[in-house]
Write a protein that holds these residues in place. Structure first.
Motif, PDB file in Angstrom:
ATOM      1  N   MET A   6     -23.018  15.646  -9.876  1.00 18.93           N
ATOM      2  CA  MET A   6     -23.414  15.486  -8.439  1.00 18.93           C
ATOM      3  C   MET A   6     -24.690  14.423  -8.584  1.00 18.93           C
ATOM      4  SD  MET A   6     -22.668  18.928  -6.307  1.00 18.93           S
ATOM      5  CE  MET A   6     -21.071  19.831  -6.441  1.00 18.93           C
ATOM      6  N   VAL A   8     -27.993  13.456  -6.604  1.00 25.72           N
ATOM      7  CA  VAL A   8     -28.732  14.043  -5.392  1.00 25.72           C
ATOM      8  C   VAL A   8     -30.178  13.047  -5.387  1.00 25.72           C
ATOM      9  CG1 VAL A   8     -30.020  15.381  -7.118  1.00 25.72           C
ATOM     10  CG2 VAL A   8     -29.934  15.884  -4.677  1.00 25.72           C
ATOM     11  N   TRP A  75     -17.714  19.289  -1.212  1.00 28.44           N
ATOM     12  CA  TRP A  75     -18.860  19.946  -1.683  1.00 28.44           C
ATOM     13  C   TRP A  75     -20.447  19.276  -1.293  1.00 28.44           C
ATOM     14  CZ3 TRP A  75     -20.077  23.840  -5.484  1.00 28.44           C
ATOM     15  CH2 TRP A  75     -19.156  24.488  -5.744  1.00 28.44           C
ATOM     16  N   CYS A  76     -20.175  17.958  -1.062  1.00 29.08           N
ATOM     17  CA  CYS A  76     -21.503  17.374  -0.608  1.00 29.08           C
ATOM     18  C   CYS A  76     -21.852  17.890   0.879  1.00 29.08           C
ATOM     19  CB  CYS A  76     -21.279  15.853  -0.521  1.00 29.08           C
ATOM     20  SG  CYS A  76     -21.017  15.052  -2.033  1.00 29.08           S
ATOM     21  N   ASN A  80     -25.375  20.097   1.402  1.00 30.67           N
ATOM     22  CA  ASN A  80     -26.381  19.676   2.278  1.00 30.67           C
ATOM     23  C   ASN A  80     -26.653  20.381   3.568  1.00 30.67           C
ATOM     24  OD1 ASN A  80     -26.635  17.301   0.830  1.00 30.67           O
ATOM     25  ND2 ASN A  80     -25.219  16.024   1.776  1.00 30.67           N
ATOM     26  N   ILE A  89     -27.472  15.809  -1.284  1.00 28.34           N
ATOM     27  CA  ILE A  89     -26.400  15.356  -2.203  1.00 28.34           C
ATOM     28  C   ILE A  89     -25.567  14.185  -1.632  1.00 28.34           C
ATOM     29  CG2 ILE A  89     -24.476  16.334  -3.437  1.00 28.34           C
ATOM     30  CD1 ILE A  89     -26.802  17.785  -4.065  1.00 28.34           C
ATOM     31  N   GLU A  91     -23.016  12.428  -3.657  1.00 22.37           N
ATOM     32  CA  GLU A  91     -21.815  12.234  -4.388  1.00 22.37           C
ATOM     33  C   GLU A  91     -21.406  13.421  -5.274  1.00 22.37           C
ATOM     34  OE1 GLU A  91     -21.780   8.250  -6.349  1.00 22.37           O
ATOM     35  OE2 GLU A  91     -20.617   9.230  -7.985  1.00 22.37           O
ATOM     36  N   ALA A  92     -20.232  13.573  -5.498  1.00 24.00           N
ATOM     37  CA  ALA A  92     -19.727  14.614  -6.132  1.00 24.00           C
ATOM     38  C   ALA A  92     -18.299  14.064  -6.781  1.00 24.00           C
ATOM     39  CB  ALA A  92     -19.508  15.826  -5.447  1.00 24.00           C
ATOM     40  N   ALA A 268     -20.154  11.508   0.853  1.00 21.61           N
ATOM     41  CA  ALA A 268     -20.447  12.464   2.247  1.00 21.61           C
ATOM     42  C   ALA A 268     -21.274  11.945   3.101  1.00 21.61           C
ATOM     43  CB  ALA A 268     -20.551  13.960   1.783  1.00 21.61           C
TER      44      ALA A 268
END
Length: 281
Positions: A6, A8, A75-76, A80, A89, A91-92, A268
């Motif tokens: 990820m 951040v 996930w993002c 968050n 965050i 990007e994942a 995201a």
């Protein structure tokens, strides 16, 4: 077991750095707690590097192993919603089991920001070092060129550095000046000076010591060519002071993800902006 990587972004003003400390309140602590709240797993993330107290990151990278089956694209947004507003965050992606955010990194870029206008910017005061005196910016631009190459950077490393080898390669170092916030008719305002420096790795306090030395060049206390003699000295006392942490930002970390055949990145930011309840702005 999945290995997730990820990216951040964070404002480090209110934190004791990225890596966990005995007193807590680090970026790593908050990220791991958000993951625990989301998955129930108590994991340790692996950061691409450390940042000191008060230092920021535009794109810091970390990875961790998880048994969670949460879809990648969720996930993002989910993390968050569980993080403080000054940690986001961006990007994942899923990577191979052996990917390591620090060992797999190819290049890192840092940015250091100096406000050379007469008065500080009240809104960006936590992200800039304000320098009240006149600086010879052309001399500073010349000085940074002597840093490019492969050298022993002992002179620009903290005396507390635990690294046995201080040889690093700097691929690029340059200064950009933004004069858009200079007051019209006020020659005292010199604009916002940004140092960008890219290398295969950095030593403890290395960029901040470089900045402290460049400021001495700008103040006329050193000549640009002195950078060569400082490098040759391999002695911390030959360089300038360590600049404040607040002007430093980890700008980017580069990888060759094609080697790891990852899944496409999941962005995201658009999703976050659509839902005010989860917005981290």
């Amino acid at each position: 077991m999945r290995n997730l990587c990820m990216t951040v972004s964070f404002d480090g003003t209110n934190y004791y750095g990225f890596q966990s400390q005995p007193d807590g309140n680090t970026i790593q602590d908050h990220l791991e707690e958000a993951i625990r709240q989301l998955t129930g797993e108590k994991i340790k993330i692996i950061g691409s590097g450390r940042t000191d107290a008060g230092v920021h990151a535009y794109r810091q990278v970390f990875n961790f192993h998880t048994q969670s089956a949460i879809p990648l694209e969720r996930w993002c947004l989910a993390l968050n919603g569980r993080l403080p507003k000054d940690i986001v965050i961006l990007e994942a992606r899923e990577v191979k089991p052996g990917f390591h955010s620090r060992h797999s990194a190819k290049r890192k870029t840092y940015r250091y920001t100096i406000n050379a206008n007469q008065y500080p910017d009240v809104f960006l005061r936590h992200l800039q070092l304000h320098h009240p005196g006149i600086l010879d910016i052309d001399a500073m631009k010349e000085a940074v060129t002597y840093l490019i190459g492969t050298f022993d950077y002992t002179s620009f490393a903290s005396r507390h550095s635990t690294k046995q080898n201080h040889v690093r390669t700097i691929y690029d170092a340059h200064i950009e000046v933004d004069r858009s916030k200079c007051r019209e008719g006020h020659p005292r305002d010199q604009g916002v000076i940004e140092l960008f420096i890219t290398g295969n790795g950095f030593l403890q306090h290395m960029v901040r010591i470089i900045v402290g030395t460049l400021l001495q060049v700008g103040e006329g206390k050193r000549n640009p060519v002195d950078i060569q003699r400082i490098l040759e000295a391999k002695d911390r006392s030959a360089a300038g002071p360590t600049a404040e942490g607040k002007g430093l930002m980890l700008w980017n970390v580069e990888y060759n993800f094609m080697e790891d055949k990852p899944e496409p990145p999941s962005f995201a930011l658009d999703e976050v902006e659509e839902d005010e309840a989860d917005s981290t702005e």
